[in-house]
Design a protein around this motif. Structure first.
Motif, PDB file in Angstrom:
ATOM      1  N   THR A 163     -71.037 -25.724 -22.377  1.00 47.29           N
ATOM      2  CA  THR A 163     -70.529 -24.540 -21.695  1.00 47.29           C
ATOM      3  C   THR A 163     -69.053 -24.322 -22.020  1.00 47.29           C
ATOM      4  OG1 THR A 163     -72.074 -24.880 -19.878  1.00 47.29           O
ATOM      5  CG2 THR A 163     -70.194 -23.444 -19.458  1.00 47.29           C
ATOM      6  N   GLY A 164     -68.710 -23.112 -22.409  1.00 46.57           N
ATOM      7  CA  GLY A 164     -67.321 -22.782 -22.704  1.00 46.57           C
ATOM      8  C   GLY A 164     -66.913 -22.990 -24.143  1.00 46.57           C
ATOM      9  N   ASP A 165     -67.757 -23.665 -24.939  1.00 55.35           N
ATOM     10  CA  ASP A 165     -67.420 -23.859 -26.353  1.00 55.35           C
ATOM     11  C   ASP A 165     -67.443 -22.520 -27.083  1.00 55.35           C
ATOM     12  OD1 ASP A 165     -67.112 -26.544 -26.106  1.00 55.35           O
ATOM     13  OD2 ASP A 165     -69.014 -27.099 -27.044  1.00 55.35           O
ATOM     14  N   ARG A 188     -73.747 -21.546 -43.187  1.00 52.23           N
ATOM     15  CA  ARG A 188     -73.881 -20.093 -43.078  1.00 52.23           C
ATOM     16  C   ARG A 188     -74.491 -19.630 -41.755  1.00 52.23           C
ATOM     17  NH1 ARG A 188     -71.904 -16.545 -47.275  1.00 52.23           N
ATOM     18  NH2 ARG A 188     -71.348 -17.914 -49.001  1.00 52.23           N
ATOM     19  N   PHE A 189     -74.931 -20.575 -40.932  1.00 55.07           N
ATOM     20  CA  PHE A 189     -75.546 -20.224 -39.655  1.00 55.07           C
ATOM     21  C   PHE A 189     -74.664 -20.683 -38.500  1.00 55.07           C
ATOM     22  CE2 PHE A 189     -79.037 -19.612 -42.428  1.00 55.07           C
ATOM     23  CZ  PHE A 189     -79.953 -18.801 -41.775  1.00 55.07           C
ATOM     24  N   TRP A 190     -74.627 -19.876 -37.438  1.00 54.20           N
ATOM     25  CA  TRP A 190     -73.801 -20.209 -36.287  1.00 54.20           C
ATOM     26  C   TRP A 190     -74.597 -20.063 -35.005  1.00 54.20           C
ATOM     27  CZ3 TRP A 190     -72.518 -16.585 -32.483  1.00 54.20           C
ATOM     28  CH2 TRP A 190     -72.842 -15.243 -32.794  1.00 54.20           C
ATOM     29  N   THR A 191     -74.060 -20.672 -33.955  1.00 59.78           N
ATOM     30  CA  THR A 191     -74.751 -20.736 -32.672  1.00 59.78           C
ATOM     31  C   THR A 191     -73.776 -20.443 -31.543  1.00 59.78           C
ATOM     32  OG1 THR A 191     -76.174 -22.485 -33.563  1.00 59.78           O
ATOM     33  CG2 THR A 191     -76.177 -22.188 -31.194  1.00 59.78           C
ATOM     34  N   LYS A 192     -74.293 -19.784 -30.505  1.00 63.76           N
ATOM     35  CA  LYS A 192     -73.509 -19.506 -29.305  1.00 63.76           C
ATOM     36  C   LYS A 192     -74.419 -19.627 -28.090  1.00 63.76           C
ATOM     37  CE  LYS A 192     -70.053 -17.753 -26.791  1.00 63.76           C
ATOM     38  NZ  LYS A 192     -68.755 -18.445 -26.597  1.00 63.76           N
ATOM     39  N   ILE A 193     -73.942 -20.303 -27.029  1.00 64.52           N
ATOM     40  CA  ILE A 193     -74.668 -20.348 -25.763  1.00 64.52           C
ATOM     41  C   ILE A 193     -73.717 -19.940 -24.650  1.00 64.52           C
ATOM     42  CG2 ILE A 193     -76.328 -22.099 -26.493  1.00 64.52           C
ATOM     43  CD1 ILE A 193     -74.639 -24.153 -24.913  1.00 64.52           C
ATOM     44  N   THR A 194     -74.288 -19.492 -23.531  1.00 64.22           N
ATOM     45  CA  THR A 194     -73.450 -19.079 -22.408  1.00 64.22           C
ATOM     46  C   THR A 194     -73.379 -20.141 -21.324  1.00 64.22           C
ATOM     47  OG1 THR A 194     -75.321 -17.966 -21.358  1.00 64.22           O
ATOM     48  CG2 THR A 194     -73.905 -16.638 -22.795  1.00 64.22           C
ATOM     49  N   GLY A 195     -74.161 -21.200 -21.450  1.00 63.12           N
ATOM     50  CA  GLY A 195     -74.121 -22.244 -20.438  1.00 63.12           C
ATOM     51  C   GLY A 195     -74.889 -23.467 -20.858  1.00 63.12           C
ATOM     52  N   GLY A 196     -74.710 -24.562 -20.129  1.00 62.57           N
ATOM     53  CA  GLY A 196     -75.453 -25.776 -20.402  1.00 62.57           C
ATOM     54  C   GLY A 196     -74.984 -26.493 -21.643  1.00 62.57           C
ATOM     55  N   SER A 197     -75.904 -27.192 -22.272  1.00 62.25           N
ATOM     56  CA  SER A 197     -75.620 -27.940 -23.496  1.00 62.25           C
ATOM     57  C   SER A 197     -76.694 -27.648 -24.522  1.00 62.25           C
ATOM     58  CB  SER A 197     -75.562 -29.444 -23.206  1.00 62.25           C
ATOM     59  OG  SER A 197     -76.805 -29.894 -22.691  1.00 62.25           O
ATOM     60  N   PHE A 198     -76.358 -27.889 -25.778  1.00 60.06           N
ATOM     61  CA  PHE A 198     -77.242 -27.444 -26.847  1.00 60.06           C
ATOM     62  C   PHE A 198     -76.941 -28.235 -28.118  1.00 60.06           C
ATOM     63  CE2 PHE A 198     -78.387 -24.267 -30.193  1.00 60.06           C
ATOM     64  CZ  PHE A 198     -79.717 -24.071 -29.837  1.00 60.06           C
ATOM     65  N   GLY A 199     -77.957 -28.433 -28.925  1.00 61.62           N
ATOM     66  CA  GLY A 199     -77.762 -29.096 -30.202  1.00 61.62           C
ATOM     67  C   GLY A 199     -78.539 -28.421 -31.315  1.00 61.62           C
ATOM     68  N   VAL A 200     -77.950 -28.392 -32.498  1.00 60.15           N
ATOM     69  CA  VAL A 200     -78.640 -27.942 -33.711  1.00 60.15           C
ATOM     70  C   VAL A 200     -78.728 -29.149 -34.626  1.00 60.15           C
ATOM     71  CG1 VAL A 200     -78.675 -26.317 -35.621  1.00 60.15           C
ATOM     72  CG2 VAL A 200     -77.678 -25.630 -33.438  1.00 60.15           C
ATOM     73  N   LEU A 201     -79.944 -29.575 -34.907  1.00 57.89           N
ATOM     74  CA  LEU A 201     -80.157 -30.805 -35.649  1.00 57.89           C
ATOM     75  C   LEU A 201     -81.002 -30.544 -36.884  1.00 57.89           C
ATOM     76  CD1 LEU A 201     -80.523 -31.360 -32.341  1.00 57.89           C
ATOM     77  CD2 LEU A 201     -80.652 -33.709 -33.128  1.00 57.89           C
ATOM     78  N   GLN A 202     -80.742 -31.314 -37.923  1.00 54.62           N
ATOM     79  CA  GLN A 202     -81.577 -31.258 -39.117  1.00 54.62           C
ATOM     80  C   GLN A 202     -82.895 -31.981 -38.837  1.00 54.62           C
ATOM     81  OE1 GLN A 202     -80.830 -33.785 -42.683  1.00 54.62           O
ATOM     82  NE2 GLN A 202     -80.391 -31.829 -43.675  1.00 54.62           N
ATOM     83  N   SER A 203     -83.996 -31.381 -39.253  1.00 49.78           N
ATOM     84  CA  SER A 203     -85.314 -31.958 -39.013  1.00 49.78           C
ATOM     85  C   SER A 203     -86.144 -31.908 -40.282  1.00 49.78           C
ATOM     86  CB  SER A 203     -86.033 -31.182 -37.897  1.00 49.78           C
ATOM     87  OG  SER A 203     -87.367 -31.624 -37.746  1.00 49.78           O
ATOM     88  N   THR A 204     -87.051 -32.859 -40.416  1.00 49.32           N
ATOM     89  CA  THR A 204     -88.003 -32.852 -41.540  1.00 49.32           C
ATOM     90  C   THR A 204     -89.372 -32.324 -41.092  1.00 49.32           C
ATOM     91  OG1 THR A 204     -88.535 -35.178 -41.111  1.00 49.32           O
ATOM     92  CG2 THR A 204     -86.847 -34.710 -42.774  1.00 49.32           C
ATOM     93  N   ASP A 205     -89.444 -31.804 -39.882  1.00 50.78           N
ATOM     94  CA  ASP A 205     -90.663 -31.150 -39.394  1.00 50.78           C
ATOM     95  C   ASP A 205     -90.711 -29.759 -40.010  1.00 50.78           C
ATOM     96  OD1 ASP A 205     -92.696 -29.864 -37.973  1.00 50.78           O
ATOM     97  OD2 ASP A 205     -92.196 -30.885 -36.096  1.00 50.78           O
ATOM     98  N   VAL A 206     -91.648 -29.541 -40.917  1.00 47.38           N
ATOM     99  CA  VAL A 206     -91.720 -28.277 -41.660  1.00 47.38           C
ATOM    100  C   VAL A 206     -93.160 -27.771 -41.702  1.00 47.38           C
ATOM    101  CG1 VAL A 206     -89.699 -28.762 -43.084  1.00 47.38           C
ATOM    102  CG2 VAL A 206     -91.965 -29.528 -43.845  1.00 47.38           C
ATOM    103  N   PRO A 207     -93.358 -26.495 -41.997  1.00 50.76           N
ATOM    104  CA  PRO A 207     -94.716 -25.953 -42.104  1.00 50.76           C
ATOM    105  C   PRO A 207     -95.494 -26.620 -43.234  1.00 50.76           C
ATOM    106  CG  PRO A 207     -93.083 -24.194 -42.028  1.00 50.76           C
ATOM    107  CD  PRO A 207     -92.333 -25.455 -42.222  1.00 50.76           C
ATOM    108  N   ALA A 208     -96.768 -26.886 -42.994  1.00 47.61           N
ATOM    109  CA  ALA A 208     -97.626 -27.488 -44.029  1.00 47.61           C
ATOM    110  C   ALA A 208     -97.838 -26.514 -45.175  1.00 47.61           C
ATOM    111  CB  ALA A 208     -98.967 -27.891 -43.413  1.00 47.61           C
ATOM    112  N   ASN A 209     -98.055 -27.073 -46.341  1.00 50.47           N
ATOM    113  CA  ASN A 209     -98.391 -26.282 -47.534  1.00 50.47           C
ATOM    114  C   ASN A 209     -97.310 -25.274 -47.896  1.00 50.47           C
ATOM    115  OD1 ASN A 209    -101.000 -27.572 -47.708  1.00 50.47           O
ATOM    116  ND2 ASN A 209    -101.660 -26.248 -46.039  1.00 50.47           N
TER     117      ASN A 209
END
Length: 208
Positions: free
Chosen positions: A27-29, A37-58
């Protein structure tokens, strides 16, 4: 060159994370960049943007962005900006946006939507980092699923977008457990979603 098939979104496959693979907001960040090239904004609480290897099949994707909270975020946004010089010739034309997206608990995400903004007033490439000030041009509701889905939206890019485009996903609240995963973002000219391509044409070109 313009034309169907060219992707106007850099790093749509979430391959580049030069700022780190686990970006947190509270909150407040201010606006934070996460995936290159991507950005994030929240109005409250906490949040994370994480790299993941969970991807669509095929698909050819190796990574996705995981959007996660331990509690609740309030209104949030994750997206990218395209400069006027890159997109002004698309204003008033038919374009297609496509992406892959899923949620671990769709009911934990309130009013998810695909959105496009233009800069407020008559400015070009000047953003306020406040979604209530920038001009919302497109808002399409998203119906979320627990398995990967490709979402495709075809529309006329509003004329105001000749001054710049902010494109992404928005929600009113993201509760714990509703983690979103996304990859494969593409904006192209024309009425059809074509096979994913990098904006730079290659892995190396994407970094140029």
């Amino acid at each position: 060159a313009s034309g169907g098939g060219r992707n106007y979104i850099i790093n749509g496959a979430k391959e580049f994370w030069q700022r780190g693979t686990n970006i947190t907001l509270n909150t407040g960040d201010p606006v934070k960049y996460s995936t290159d090239r991507f950005w994030t904004k929240i109005t409250g609480g906490s949040f994370g943007v994480l790299q993941s290897t969970d991807v669509p099949a095929n698909t050819s994707f190796d990574t996705s962005a995981k959007l996660s909270t331990g509690f609740i975020t309030g209104v949030g946004f994750y997206g990218t900006r395209l400069e006027a010089k890159e997109v002004k010739h698309l204003a008033g034309k038919t374009v297609t946006f496509s992406m892959y997206l899923k949620s671990l608990s769709p009911s934990s995400v309130t009013n998810p939507s695909f959105v496009i903004y233009s800069p407020a007033g008559t400015s070009t490439d000047i953003w306020n980092d406040d979604l209530s000030i920038d001009e919302e041009e497109v808002n399409q509701a998203l119906v979320l699923f627990t398995d990967w889905q490709q979402y495709v939206f075809t529309f006329t890019l509003p004329q105001n977008c000749e001054r710049g485009v902010q494109i992404g996903i928005k929600w009113d609240d993201l509760f714990s457990g509703g983690d979103l995963y996304t990859t494969g973002w593409k904006l192209e000219e024309g009425s059809q979603a074509t096979k994913f391509t990098r904006a730079g044409g290659s892995y190396a070109g994407e970094l140029a």
